[in-house]
Design a protein around this motif. Structure first.
Motif, PDB file in Angstrom:
ATOM      1  N   MET A   1       0.810  -1.221   0.000  1.00  0.00           N
ATOM      2  CA  MET A   1       0.000   0.000   0.000  1.00  0.00           C
ATOM      3  C   MET A   1       0.842   1.268   0.000  1.00  0.00           C
ATOM      4  N   SER A   2       2.126   1.144   0.405  1.00  0.00           N
ATOM      5  CA  SER A   2       2.979   2.347   0.400  1.00  0.00           C
ATOM      6  C   SER A   2       3.259   2.849  -1.018  1.00  0.00           C
ATOM      7  N   PHE A   3       2.951   2.005  -2.027  1.00  0.00           N
ATOM      8  CA  PHE A   3       3.106   2.447  -3.422  1.00  0.00           C
ATOM      9  C   PHE A   3       2.265   3.695  -3.693  1.00  0.00           C
ATOM     10  N   TYR A   4       1.066   3.772  -3.108  1.00  0.00           N
ATOM     11  CA  TYR A   4       0.125   4.813  -3.499  1.00  0.00           C
ATOM     12  C   TYR A   4       0.523   6.220  -3.044  1.00  0.00           C
ATOM     13  N   PRO A   5       0.910   6.432  -1.761  1.00  0.00           N
ATOM     14  CA  PRO A   5       1.353   7.804  -1.416  1.00  0.00           C
ATOM     15  C   PRO A   5       2.597   8.237  -2.186  1.00  0.00           C
ATOM     16  N   LEU A   6       3.497   7.264  -2.448  1.00  0.00           N
ATOM     17  CA  LEU A   6       4.677   7.623  -3.235  1.00  0.00           C
ATOM     18  C   LEU A   6       4.282   7.980  -4.673  1.00  0.00           C
ATOM     19  N   ALA A   7       3.331   7.219  -5.243  1.00  0.00           N
ATOM     20  CA  ALA A   7       2.880   7.514  -6.607  1.00  0.00           C
ATOM     21  C   ALA A   7       2.180   8.869  -6.672  1.00  0.00           C
ATOM     22  N   PHE A   8       1.360   9.170  -5.629  1.00  0.00           N
ATOM     23  CA  PHE A   8       0.702  10.479  -5.581  1.00  0.00           C
ATOM     24  C   PHE A   8       1.738  11.605  -5.571  1.00  0.00           C
ATOM     25  N   VAL A  68      -9.906   1.350  -4.380  1.00  0.00           N
ATOM     26  CA  VAL A  68     -10.186   2.740  -3.988  1.00  0.00           C
ATOM     27  C   VAL A  68      -8.958   3.616  -4.225  1.00  0.00           C
ATOM     28  N   ALA A  69      -7.801   3.118  -3.786  1.00  0.00           N
ATOM     29  CA  ALA A  69      -6.571   3.889  -3.994  1.00  0.00           C
ATOM     30  C   ALA A  69      -6.280   4.057  -5.480  1.00  0.00           C
ATOM     31  N   ASP A  70      -6.566   2.974  -6.260  1.00  0.00           N
ATOM     32  CA  ASP A  70      -6.375   3.081  -7.706  1.00  0.00           C
ATOM     33  C   ASP A  70      -7.264   4.159  -8.308  1.00  0.00           C
ATOM     34  N   LEU A  71      -8.517   4.233  -7.822  1.00  0.00           N
ATOM     35  CA  LEU A  71      -9.444   5.236  -8.349  1.00  0.00           C
ATOM     36  C   LEU A  71      -8.949   6.658  -8.074  1.00  0.00           C
ATOM     37  N   PHE A  72      -8.453   6.872  -6.843  1.00  0.00           N
ATOM     38  CA  PHE A  72      -7.932   8.216  -6.541  1.00  0.00           C
ATOM     39  C   PHE A  72      -6.706   8.540  -7.400  1.00  0.00           C
ATOM     40  N   LEU A  73      -5.862   7.544  -7.622  1.00  0.00           N
ATOM     41  CA  LEU A  73      -4.697   7.755  -8.472  1.00  0.00           C
ATOM     42  C   LEU A  73      -5.124   8.054  -9.909  1.00  0.00           C
ATOM     43  N   LEU A  74      -6.125   7.302 -10.388  1.00  0.00           N
ATOM     44  CA  LEU A  74      -6.632   7.540 -11.737  1.00  0.00           C
ATOM     45  C   LEU A  74      -7.294   8.914 -11.839  1.00  0.00           C
ATOM     46  N   GLY A  75      -7.978   9.313 -10.779  1.00  0.00           N
ATOM     47  CA  GLY A  75      -8.586  10.649 -10.777  1.00  0.00           C
ATOM     48  C   GLY A  75      -7.552  11.748 -10.887  1.00  0.00           C
ATOM     49  N   LEU A  76      -6.446  11.600 -10.134  1.00  0.00           N
ATOM     50  CA  LEU A  76      -5.380  12.601 -10.224  1.00  0.00           C
ATOM     51  C   LEU A  76      -4.781  12.636 -11.626  1.00  0.00           C
ATOM     52  N   LEU A  77      -4.565  11.449 -12.208  1.00  0.00           N
ATOM     53  CA  LEU A  77      -4.019  11.399 -13.560  1.00  0.00           C
ATOM     54  C   LEU A  77      -4.969  12.024 -14.576  1.00  0.00           C
ATOM     55  N   SER A  78      -6.255  11.745 -14.434  1.00  0.00           N
ATOM     56  CA  SER A  78      -7.237  12.317 -15.360  1.00  0.00           C
ATOM     57  C   SER A  78      -7.241  13.832 -15.272  1.00  0.00           C
ATOM     58  N   GLY A  79      -7.232  14.335 -14.038  1.00  0.00           N
ATOM     59  CA  GLY A  79      -7.204  15.789 -13.880  1.00  0.00           C
ATOM     60  C   GLY A  79      -5.940  16.401 -14.443  1.00  0.00           C
TER      61      GLY A  79
END
Length: 645
Positions: A1-8, A68-79
């Motif tokens: 799960m630490s992948f997601y904050p680093l990816a953000f 859920v984390a994937d969706l937030f990451l995808l949302g940031l990428l889309s924006g």
């Protein structure tokens, strides 16, 4: 799960490197896009997944955390892709593809875990590997440099508006049926973010409107400024093209400079601020009033004939003639008004403005107050404007011609130099001599451009003669604007290099009056020219100031004695004495003396007897086109050289 904050964090840093400034609207665009994408994902799979999950809270959280984390990451990428636009580059799109694959794979994984059907080593493991391959390919793409400017206009609202409509549609669908509460909540959040985005948009639009208004408004008077005038003239052109009448009035305040000089600019500014309200009292709602600049104002009116325009101009003057109260003082001024009516005087609004300006100067000169444009009276000014544009086009359009007058070296009897004299091959008036356009070029600020063109043409011809076996020095007259131009020596050096000529092949002729206008700068420019090896001649010597002090200091190589003295030397002892003393002075200063205006053999003989270096005049040859001069040079025989008998 630490992948997601680093990816953000990584995505935010990447976005920051491509966008100049992450404004509130940028964040809202990202949020709207991400929430809308998440809402649709919840409708399609995530909501049902949460409802189907059972067991402890930890089990449910663990099962849905990945999607859920994937969706937030995808949302940031889309924006981010919305903000960056089409110039994002392949790396961003590979990232988006990889994260999208994560969303699908993790959602299926969570569903299988909740229902107990997940098996290790199945197709999902291949899909995860594919997602990581996409991320690796994104890292392999070349980084696209440069910052992305903020999107303006309709494109800035296109994606937020589309997302808002999609979110509203999702809410409506949920209202009609048993909608997913997670999807409904996300869609509602997207709509609220879009409303906030709309508020920022209105603020930006209002700021843009203010900036545009300020760009078209005179800061001092609050009236439309010069830019607005030309926009109004474009609209007036449409009315003229349709056959409607357009009247232009130009007003200039009389004695305004005296008020500024005697009472100060603060009083003058206060007076100008009161002019607009005074004039508006006599104008109709549809009339246009603006400040052209300084103490000049312009009025554009529709559907006024000449008589009505004069009546309006008289009323406007009457308003300005009433006393102005400024800081306890009472000031009385007057105005001169010029009137031009279209299509009677012109079929273009911009020319009507020029004609009204000419009429205004006639009113000011004649102290008549109001003057309507009259071609018989003001036409010379109008034609001068046309002539300036024609001359400008002639300089750039190849209409200039050079005639060359030979210069004879008396010691050898050889022609070793020529003077280049410019002519203008006018498309309708024929061949014009310098006295027909030099003053026009000086007053219009075209003299520097004209001289530069003449120097280049003369050097090109000199190169052609050299290629044919005869290297002649060429003399060119220089204007005052060239002598105060610090870049002129570099231009001359560049022209010599371009034509492959030695600097000694060029002699620049300057008049004494030019040298007295800005002596220090002229000396500086001439010194740089002499450093390159270019010759410098004092033209018309003896008719100007003839100061021995500046003659000793100037870096000159030649004196060119005026024809007034040369032509009279055989019949006047005084003129002969002047020629003799000038020749002795030139030789004492190690300068070459050129005598122009040698019109007969007796004058040439007298100059040769005195030891003059070079003669030039009609007795030798009148100025000739380049091809005729070349033929003249080829036909000359040594016995035909005018030489002292």
């Amino acid at each position: 799960m630490s992948f997601y904050p680093l990816a953000f964090a990584a995505l935010l840093l990447m976005l920051r490197s491509r966008v100049r400034r992450l404004t509130a609207t940028t964040w809202l665009d990202c949020l709207i896009t991400g929430l809308t994408a998440a809402a649709f994902a919840a409708v399609l799979a995530l909501g049902a997944l949460v409802r189907a999950a059972d067991g402890s809270v930890a089990v449910v959280v663990a099962s849905v955390a990945y999607p859920v984390a994937d969706l937030f990451l995808l949302g940031l990428l889309s924006g981010a892709l919305v903000v960056i636009g089409r110039g994002a580059g392949a790396g961003w799109w590979w990232l988006a593809g990889g994260v999208a694959l994560f969303v699908v794979t993790d959602t299926v994984y969570a569903y299988q875990v909740v229902h107990g059907i997940y098996t290790v080593g199945g197709p999902l493991d291949v899909a995860w590997s594919g997602a990581f391959v996409c991320l690796g390919l994104a890292a392999c793409q070349p980084t696209r440099g440069g910052m992305t400017s903020r999107v303006e206009g309709r494109m800035a609202l296109l994606v937020p508006a589309g997302c808002t409509l999609a979110a509203v549609g999702l809410l409506f669908w949920g209202y009609l049926g048993d909608g997913d509460p997670v999807a409904g909540g996300l869609a509602l959040a997207a709509v609220l973010a879009a409303l906030a985005r709309t508020g920022f948009t209105f603020r930006d639009v209002r700021a843009l409107a203010d900036s545009r208004r300020q760009a078209r408004t005179d800061e001092l008077t609050g009236l439309p400024n010069r830019r607005s005038v030309f926009e109004a003239l474009e609209a007036a052109d449409e009315r003229l093209a349709a056959g409607a009448a357009v009247t232009v009035l130009v007003l200039d305040l009389d004695r305004f400079k005296e008020i500024n000089d005697s009472l100060g600019h603060a009083v003058g500014d206060a007076l100008l601020r009161q002019v607009g309200p005074r004039l508006h009292r006599e104008l109709r709602t549809e009339d246009f009033l603006a400040r052209l600049g300084g103490d000049e104002f312009v009025v554009l009116c529709a559907d006024l004939d000449g008589a009505d325009a004069v009546t309006m101009a008289t009323r406007l003057r009457a308003q300005l003639q009433q006393p102005f109260r400024i800081g306890g003082m009472s000031l009385t001024i007057d105005a001169s008004v010029g009137v031009a009516v279209g299509p009677e005087h012109s079929t273009t609004a911009e020319e009507l403005l020029q004609l009204a300006d000419l009429a205004m100067y006639s009113a000011k000169a004649g102290r008549s107050g109001v003057a309507v444009y009259d071609d018989a009276r003001d036409g010379s000014g109008r034609h001068r404007l046309e002539a300036v544009e024609q001359l400008r086009a002639g300089i750039t359009g190849g209409q200039l011609l050079l005639h060359y007058q030979p210069k004879l070296a008396l010691a050898t009897g050889e022609v070793d130099g020529v003077e280049a004299l410019v002519r203008w091959q006018h498309p309708t008036r024929g061949l014009l001599f310098p006295d027909a356009f030099i003053d026009l070029a000086e007053s219009a600020g075209l003299m520097s451009r004209l001289t530069t063109a003449v120097v280049d043409m003369a050097l090109a011809q000199c190169r052609a003669w050299a290629d044919d076996g005869s290297l002649l020095t060429v003399s060119v007259n220089v204007s005052p604007s060239n002598l105060v131009d610090e870049e002129f020596p570099d231009e001359v050096a560049g022209a010599l290099h371009r034509h492959g000529l030695p600097a000694a092949a060029l002699v620049l002729e300057v008049t004494e009056s030019i040298l007295m206008e800005d002596r220090e700068r002229a000396v500086r420019v001439l010194s740089r020219l002499r450093e390159t090896g270019v010759g410098v001649s004092i033209d018309d010597y003896g008719t100007g100031y003839s100061s021995l002090a500046y003659l000793a200091a100037l870096p000159v190589t030649e004196l060119k004695l005026d024809r007034v003295f040369v032509g009279a030397m055989t019949g006047s002892s005084r003129a002969a004495s002047i020629v003799t003393s000038t020749l002795q002075l030139a030789h004492a200063l190690d300068l070459t003396l050129v005598a122009e205006g040698a019109e007969d053999q007796a004058t040439v003989d007298a100059l040769a007897t005195l030891g003059c270096d070079i003669v030039q005049g009609y007795h030798l040859s009148r100025p000739l086109p380049a091809d005729q001069l070349w033929s003249w040079l080829q036909d000359r025989k040594p016995s035909e050289v005018p030489f002292p008998s």
